[in-house]
Design a protein around this motif. Structure first.
Motif, mmCIF file in Angstrom:
data_model
loop_
_atom_site.group_PDB
_atom_site.id
_atom_site.type_symbol
_atom_site.label_atom_id
_atom_site.label_comp_id
_atom_site.label_asym_id
_atom_site.label_seq_id
_atom_site.Cartn_x
_atom_site.Cartn_y
_atom_site.Cartn_z
ATOM 1 N N ALA A 1 2.187 -7.627 2.018
ATOM 2 C CA ALA A 1 2.228 -7.689 0.556
ATOM 3 C C ALA A 1 0.833 -7.951 0.003
ATOM 4 O O ALA A 1 0.053 -8.735 0.559
ATOM 5 N N LEU A 2 0.530 -7.309 -1.114
ATOM 6 C CA LEU A 2 -0.774 -7.441 -1.763
ATOM 7 C C LEU A 2 -0.751 -8.424 -2.920
ATOM 8 O O LEU A 2 -1.802 -8.918 -3.335
ATOM 9 N N GLY A 3 0.419 -8.710 -3.426
ATOM 10 C CA GLY A 3 0.568 -9.584 -4.583
ATOM 11 C C GLY A 3 1.882 -9.273 -5.248
ATOM 12 O O GLY A 3 2.543 -8.275 -4.938
ATOM 13 N N ASN A 4 2.283 -10.130 -6.176
ATOM 14 C CA ASN A 4 3.571 -9.976 -6.849
ATOM 15 C C ASN A 4 3.354 -9.775 -8.337
ATOM 16 O O ASN A 4 2.552 -10.492 -8.962
ATOM 17 N N VAL A 5 4.074 -8.797 -8.905
ATOM 18 C CA VAL A 5 3.889 -8.472 -10.323
ATOM 19 C C VAL A 5 4.382 -9.580 -11.235
ATOM 20 O O VAL A 5 4.108 -9.557 -12.436
ATOM 21 N N ARG A 6 5.095 -10.575 -10.699
ATOM 22 C CA ARG A 6 5.468 -11.728 -11.511
ATOM 23 C C ARG A 6 4.284 -12.673 -11.712
ATOM 24 O O ARG A 6 4.234 -13.405 -12.705
ATOM 25 N N GLN A 7 3.365 -12.665 -10.766
ATOM 26 C CA GLN A 7 2.194 -13.540 -10.866
ATOM 27 C C GLN A 7 0.965 -12.822 -11.431
ATOM 28 O O GLN A 7 0.175 -13.418 -12.168
ATOM 29 N N ARG A 8 0.797 -11.557 -11.074
ATOM 30 C CA ARG A 8 -0.346 -10.773 -11.551
ATOM 31 C C ARG A 8 0.136 -9.370 -11.874
ATOM 32 O O ARG A 8 0.984 -8.818 -11.161
ATOM 33 N N PRO A 9 -0.407 -8.740 -12.895
ATOM 34 C CA PRO A 9 0.021 -7.376 -13.189
ATOM 35 C C PRO A 9 -0.418 -6.417 -12.084
ATOM 36 O O PRO A 9 -1.423 -6.637 -11.399
ATOM 37 N N PRO B 1 0.804 -1.228 0.000
ATOM 38 C CA PRO B 1 0.000 0.000 0.000
ATOM 39 C C PRO B 1 0.834 1.273 0.000
ATOM 40 O O PRO B 1 0.397 2.304 -0.493
ATOM 41 N N ASP B 2 2.014 1.243 0.572
ATOM 42 C CA ASP B 2 3.027 2.284 0.421
ATOM 43 C C ASP B 2 4.345 1.717 0.930
ATOM 44 O O ASP B 2 4.426 0.530 1.284
ATOM 45 N N THR B 3 5.385 2.518 0.983
ATOM 46 C CA THR B 3 6.711 1.998 1.323
ATOM 47 C C THR B 3 6.826 1.555 2.774
ATOM 48 O O THR B 3 7.761 0.827 3.113
ATOM 49 N N MET B 4 5.930 2.006 3.640
ATOM 50 C CA MET B 4 6.005 1.643 5.047
ATOM 51 C C MET B 4 5.267 0.344 5.367
ATOM 52 O O MET B 4 5.268 -0.094 6.518
ATOM 53 N N TRP B 5 4.646 -0.273 4.366
ATOM 54 C CA TRP B 5 3.885 -1.502 4.577
ATOM 55 C C TRP B 5 4.619 -2.714 4.006
ATOM 56 O O TRP B 5 3.987 -3.637 3.502
ATOM 57 N N TRP B 6 5.935 -2.755 4.112
ATOM 58 C CA TRP B 6 6.681 -3.879 3.549
ATOM 59 C C TRP B 6 6.340 -5.201 4.230
ATOM 60 O O TRP B 6 6.589 -6.267 3.681
#
Length: 443
Positions: A343-351, A335-340
């Motif tokens: 994770a919401l998802g990975n761009v390798r699996q979903r755009p 959601p932003d850089t402070m929410w490491w």
């Protein structure tokens, strides 16, 4: 990001003309411009992936992209917990380009290339050149210690729209924060090299209790060096910034620092100076600007305070999960850089364009909801429509509940409209809180 100078320039114009100016559309750097956000409504707003800009086009979020985690420094407040070694599994050049194509199609206007230290990534400049050719407003966030004459020439030739260089105090303070002797001199040298080449450079400063005395001298340094921008960041509780949160500046120091910053920005606005002051990571800065105006300039507050309030409500405060996004070095979207840690998802699996509007994740559903489902004193605050409930990371890190009140809000109960004081969530040391992972709703 709270664009202090934008609002104070409007006030300065109103003071001169006697009439508050109409909203003006800003360029790519101002993609989170206040006039582009719908005012919060009593019912939850549509949970879409972008927002409508002028002309009906969909505009995606500003994306801060940590292209690399490796860094030559190990700063005390690093949200990425970076170190000087390679990290396996980072996106390669081809993968980065594929993601860029998706971001452009999704309407993302701004890419901030960050790290770690992005200058350690061998393909940084081809990535930046492609981003600029595609029409992204492209910024570089760097510690500056690696920039010599040759690298300054390369940065200039690439044509970055903006370069942010971190300075967390004067020499002794900065070197202690950055854990490197000579870091201050090297970073200041980088600022001078880039300014001499006509690059737009800003100083980035994160305030804690231990470096607060250096804040005003840094403002003086910015003006003396001719840097056009100063970014004041409140400490957020992520990475090493969370570990060191007990050293966060206490509320009185924060209020005093913001008064100093607003006074400086007002002076620049009245004199027509080409200086920009912005803040980040504490959206109570919006209400505090109203209170600053009431205290410092009661005549202007009487004439234009309501117009300023309406502008601030249109801004809406915290943009995490709405108008600012983060992609980390492994391709995880946050959601932003402070929410490491979420994770919401990975761009390798979903755009990215599929991940960002997906509200099956409970955190994202709440972040996109307007007004947000906050509790405690935040829910009762008269400024909720301005700050948007402030920074949810601090609430989650200290209480385990992302919708609890933000313990970093420095406004007192009377200022936010509460009839009597309430107990506050204490700024406890790291390790003393209960952390609960936000659940994901199956769908």
């Amino acid at each position: 990001m709270f664009r202090v100078s934008h609002y104070l320039r409007e006030l300065a114009e109103a003071e001169r003309s006697g009439q508050y100016p109409l909203p003006r559309r800003r360029g790519a750097e101002g993609a989170t411009a206040p006039e582009r956000r719908a005012a919060p409504s009593p019912a939850p707003a549509p949970l879409g992936g972008g927002r409508h800009a002028a002309g009906g086009a969909i505009s995606g979020p500003v994306v801060i992209w940590n292209l690399i985690r490796r860094c030559n420094l190990t700063c005390q407040h690093c949200y990425a917990l970076s170190a000087d070694h390679d990290y396996a599994g980072e996106l390669d050049t081809g993968e980065v380009f594929t993601v860029m194509d998706d971001l452009k199609a999704f309407g993302v206007p701004v890419l901030i290339l960050s790290g770690g230290e992005p200058l350690l990534r061998p393909d940084l400049f081809p990535i930046a050149e492609r981003a600029l050719a595609m029409g992204f407003y492209t910024g570089l966030s760097t510690n500056g210690t690696l920039i010599d004459e040759a690298l300054a020439d390369r940065i200039t030739a690439t044509g970055f729209d903006y370069v942010g260089i971190s300075l967390d105090g004067l020499r002794a303070t900065h070197d202690r924060f950055r854990r490197l002797a000579g870091a201050f001199d090297r970073s200041l040298h980088a600022v001078r090299l880039l300014l001499a080449r006509g690059v737009k450079v800003g100083l980035r400063y994160t305030m804690t209790a231990s470096n607060a005395p250096d804040f005003e001298p840094l403002l003086d340094l910015m003006r003396a060096e001719g840097a056009p921008k100063f970014y004041f960041s409140h400490l957020n509780y992520a990475g090493r910034g969370n570990i060191h949160r007990a050293k966060d500046a206490q509320f009185a120091a924060t209020r005093a620092a913001l008064d100093t910053l607003f006074d400086r920005a007002w002076d620049a606005a009245q004199r027509g100076l080409d200086e920009e002051y912005v803040t980040g990571n504490n959206d109570a800065d919006g209400p505090w600007l109203l209170l600053w105006l009431q205290r410092r300039h009661p005549d202007l507050h009487a004439r234009f305070g309501e117009a300023l309030r309406q502008r601030l409500q249109a801004w809406g405060g915290n943009a995490s999960g709405l108008h600012v996004a983060n992609i980390d070095n492994l391709g995880e979207v946050h959601p932003d850089t402070m929410w490491w840690h979420h994770a919401l998802g990975n761009v390798r699996q979903r755009p990215f364009s599929a991940i960002w509007p997906d509200t099956r994740d409970a955190l994202m559903a709440g972040l996109k909801q307007q007004p947000r489902p906050v509790g405690g004193r935040c829910a009762a605050c008269q400024y909720l429509a301005i700050c948007g409930g402030n920074t949810r990371v601090r609430a989650q890190q200290l209480t385990g509940d992302p919708w609890a009140e933000d313990p970093g809000c420095y406004l007192d109960d009377a200022e936010i409209g509460l009839a009597e004081d309430r107990p506050r969530v204490p700024l406890s040391a790291f390790g003393s809180q209960r952390t609960v992972k936000v659940p994901v709703v199956a769908g």
